[in-house]
Write a protein that holds these residues in place. Structure first.
Motif, mmCIF file in Angstrom:
data_model
loop_
_atom_site.group_PDB
_atom_site.id
_atom_site.type_symbol
_atom_site.label_atom_id
_atom_site.label_comp_id
_atom_site.label_asym_id
_atom_site.label_seq_id
_atom_site.Cartn_x
_atom_site.Cartn_y
_atom_site.Cartn_z
ATOM 1 N N ILE A 243 -10.653 9.447 -4.011
ATOM 2 C CA ILE A 243 -9.418 8.805 -4.048
ATOM 3 C C ILE A 243 -8.287 9.026 -5.201
ATOM 4 O O ILE A 243 -8.776 8.950 -6.645
ATOM 5 N N MET A 244 -7.239 9.460 -4.717
ATOM 6 C CA MET A 244 -6.319 9.701 -5.695
ATOM 7 C C MET A 244 -5.133 8.634 -5.322
ATOM 8 O O MET A 244 -4.323 8.429 -4.387
ATOM 9 N N ARG A 245 -4.981 7.900 -6.452
ATOM 10 C CA ARG A 245 -4.121 6.744 -6.423
ATOM 11 C C ARG A 245 -2.555 7.277 -6.847
ATOM 12 O O ARG A 245 -2.330 7.723 -8.043
ATOM 13 N N THR B 203 1.131 -0.619 -0.548
ATOM 14 C CA THR B 203 0.010 -1.053 -1.232
ATOM 15 C C THR B 203 -0.665 -2.441 -0.802
ATOM 16 O O THR B 203 -1.013 -3.409 -1.401
ATOM 17 N N ASP B 204 -0.258 -2.619 0.596
ATOM 18 C CA ASP B 204 -0.959 -3.773 1.243
ATOM 19 C C ASP B 204 -2.058 -3.603 2.021
ATOM 20 O O ASP B 204 -2.836 -2.482 1.604
ATOM 21 N N VAL B 205 -2.662 -4.282 2.575
ATOM 22 C CA VAL B 205 -3.708 -4.467 3.467
ATOM 23 C C VAL B 205 -3.889 -3.348 4.406
ATOM 24 O O VAL B 205 -4.937 -2.687 4.724
ATOM 25 N N GLN B 206 -2.803 -2.964 4.905
ATOM 26 C CA GLN B 206 -2.669 -1.789 5.694
ATOM 27 C C GLN B 206 -3.068 -0.356 5.057
ATOM 28 O O GLN B 206 -3.857 0.643 5.698
ATOM 29 N N ARG C 261 -5.109 -4.251 -6.810
ATOM 30 C CA ARG C 261 -5.448 -3.456 -7.648
ATOM 31 C C ARG C 261 -6.652 -3.295 -8.053
ATOM 32 O O ARG C 261 -7.470 -2.207 -8.297
ATOM 33 N N SER C 262 -7.424 -4.361 -8.018
ATOM 34 C CA SER C 262 -9.056 -4.161 -8.549
ATOM 35 C C SER C 262 -9.771 -3.542 -7.279
ATOM 36 O O SER C 262 -10.853 -2.903 -7.689
ATOM 37 N N PHE C 263 -9.267 -3.708 -6.197
ATOM 38 C CA PHE C 263 -9.902 -3.336 -4.860
ATOM 39 C C PHE C 263 -9.909 -1.695 -5.141
ATOM 40 O O PHE C 263 -10.862 -0.686 -4.817
ATOM 41 N N TYR C 264 -8.394 -1.137 -5.356
ATOM 42 C CA TYR C 264 -8.497 0.271 -5.458
ATOM 43 C C TYR C 264 -9.224 0.772 -6.435
ATOM 44 O O TYR C 264 -9.632 2.093 -6.461
ATOM 45 N N ILE C 265 -9.427 0.282 -7.731
ATOM 46 C CA ILE C 265 -10.335 1.006 -8.688
ATOM 47 C C ILE C 265 -11.589 0.732 -8.462
ATOM 48 O O ILE C 265 -12.290 1.837 -8.527
ATOM 49 N N THR C 266 -12.067 -0.272 -7.750
ATOM 50 C CA THR C 266 -13.490 -0.023 -7.255
ATOM 51 C C THR C 266 -13.880 1.051 -6.312
ATOM 52 O O THR C 266 -14.914 1.669 -6.385
ATOM 53 N N SER D 31 -0.078 -4.166 -7.249
ATOM 54 C CA SER D 31 -0.509 -4.476 -5.951
ATOM 55 C C SER D 31 -1.629 -5.716 -6.241
ATOM 56 O O SER D 31 -2.318 -5.658 -7.106
ATOM 57 N N GLU D 32 -1.541 -6.510 -5.294
ATOM 58 C CA GLU D 32 -2.658 -7.792 -5.210
ATOM 59 C C GLU D 32 -3.916 -6.969 -4.959
ATOM 60 O O GLU D 32 -5.075 -7.741 -5.356
#
Length: 398
Positions: free
Chosen positions: A310-312, A286-289, A327-332, A324-325
């Motif tokens: 997108i399937m989290r 769940t990092d930048v990669q 988290r908000s980016f995944y949601i958006t 993850s740091e």
């Protein structure tokens, strides 16, 4: 004999709108034996029933604590009162016990949810009347189409992939599971198939020809394995009367080159705009990669006018992306990609800007814009490469 059936996902998930096939088969099985069957909409007074069956598909669906704590997800066993039975991947993940054959291969009871639907209609009509609004029943009923319009079942079972994130790991192959007439109701307009990896079945062509011969639209709810696409499979599949989205999966960035070739193959046979790919994120990391890998896949799909969904990832015990740091980016990203109306018309940046324009607290950033700004400040080159891409800037390749 009095039988209670509980669709846990219906009760525990907001706006859940898909029938539980196991519940429908159990209902039909017991009704055939002369039992009184009730679709229960709560967990009260379960001792009044000779048998209560609780089915759950999703691990994060809420059920009463005393039920959840009685279940051993690793062994597929449960310590419950004799009259209460639980089942499904939501309780047991990959260890969910199979149904007895006489239930598994029973025609479903497609009327199980009728009273619940009728009650939902009455409540909505009453609420509209109290608010002085006109109630459009036809529009309201669209959300129940899987309950009312579809014959639902499995024609094949199994998958040989053994993906570590997937619950379908019982078998090493794909095999013919049931004939079409086992669940096909001619009075219903369409067919929905829940097969795990249909294209991996040696009899795939025979099955597709059987479906096409009915001259009714059909769809594969779980998605198909695009890595198995060939000219022959594409020719048969894309000439069928298909219902809704052709759904595939792009789970691994390691498949990038292979998926690219399959996208070219798809576009050789169809210019359809309803090609969708599930994009798994938050599994390997769940990092930048992981964010970069997500963007690479989304951008490739965009080039071929395919829709990402997108399937989290979440497993039976946790949901890694929530810690993850990013988290908000995944949601958006999910909010943008998973709504085709936005994805087709706006870049990621434009989507975040539109959210900011509707933000009510002046002088602060909305969650979407904050996710964009925070990421762009740390990784400007990644943002430059992806944030302004637009679906409509690409001519359809193929």
């Amino acid at each position: 004999m009095k039988i209670g059936i509980i669709d846990a996902d219906l009760l525990g998930r907001q706006k859940h709108r898909f029938p539980n096939l196991v519940c429908e088969k159990l209902s039909a099985y017991w009704k055939e034996k002369g039992a009184e069957v009730e679709l229960k909409l709560d967990y009260e007074n379960l001792n009044e029933f000779d048998h209560v069956y609780i089915a759950k598909v999703f691990t994060d669906t809420w059920v009463p604590k005393w039920i959840q704590e009685s279940v051993n997800m690793d062994t597929g066993e449960a310590n419950l009162p004799e009259n209460i039975h639980v089942g499904g991947t939501g309780f047991f993940f990959a260890n969910a016990p199979n149904l007895d054959d006489e239930i598994e291969h029973h025609m479903p009871d497609y009327n199980l949810y009728n009273d619940w639907i009728d009650n939902e209609v009455r409540k909505a009509e009453q609420a509209a009347g109290e608010a002085g609004k006109k109630f459009n029943k036809r529009t309201f009923m669209v959300q129940f189409k899987e309950y009312t319009d579809y014959s639902i079942g499995f024609m094949t079972r199994g998958c040989f992939r053994k993906c570590p994130f997937c619950v379908n790991q019982k078998y090493d192959k794909v095999f013919r599971h049931s004939p079409l007439d086992e669940f096909y109701d001619p009075s219903r307009k369409k067919i929905c198939l829940l097969d795990d990896n249909f294209l991996g079945c040696p009899e795939w062509r025979t099955i597709l020809e059987e479906l096409k011969a009915l001259k009714k639209p059909f769809k594969f709810k779980q998605g198909m394995d695009e890595r198995l696409l060939t000219d022959e499979r594409c020719e048969v599949l894309f000439s069928a009367s298909y219902d809704g989205d052709y759904t595939f999966a792009f789970d691994n960035i390691s498949d990038y080159d292979l998926i690219h070739r399959k996208l070219q193959l798809i576009r050789k046979y169809t210019k359809a705009t309803n090609i969708k790919f599930y994009v798994l994120v938050g599994f390997e990391s769940t990092d930048v990669q992981d964010i970069i890998n997500m963007w690479r896949r989304v951008a490739l799909l965009m080039r071929y006018h395919c829709l990402p969904y997108i399937m989290r990832y979440q497993n039976k015990n946790e949901t890694p992306w929530k810690k993850s740091e990013y988290r908000s980016f995944y949601i958006t990203m999910a909010r943008w990609c998973n709504q085709p109306g936005f994805f087709k018309k706006k870049s990621f940046r434009q989507f975040c800007e539109a959210n900011q324009a509707h933000h009510k607290t002046e002088g602060t950033l909305c969650s979407a814009m904050k996710a964009l700004v925070d990421f762009e400040e740390r990784y400007p080159e990644i943002a430059k490469e992806y944030f302004d891409l637009r679906f409509d800037q690409f001519e359809l390749e193929g």
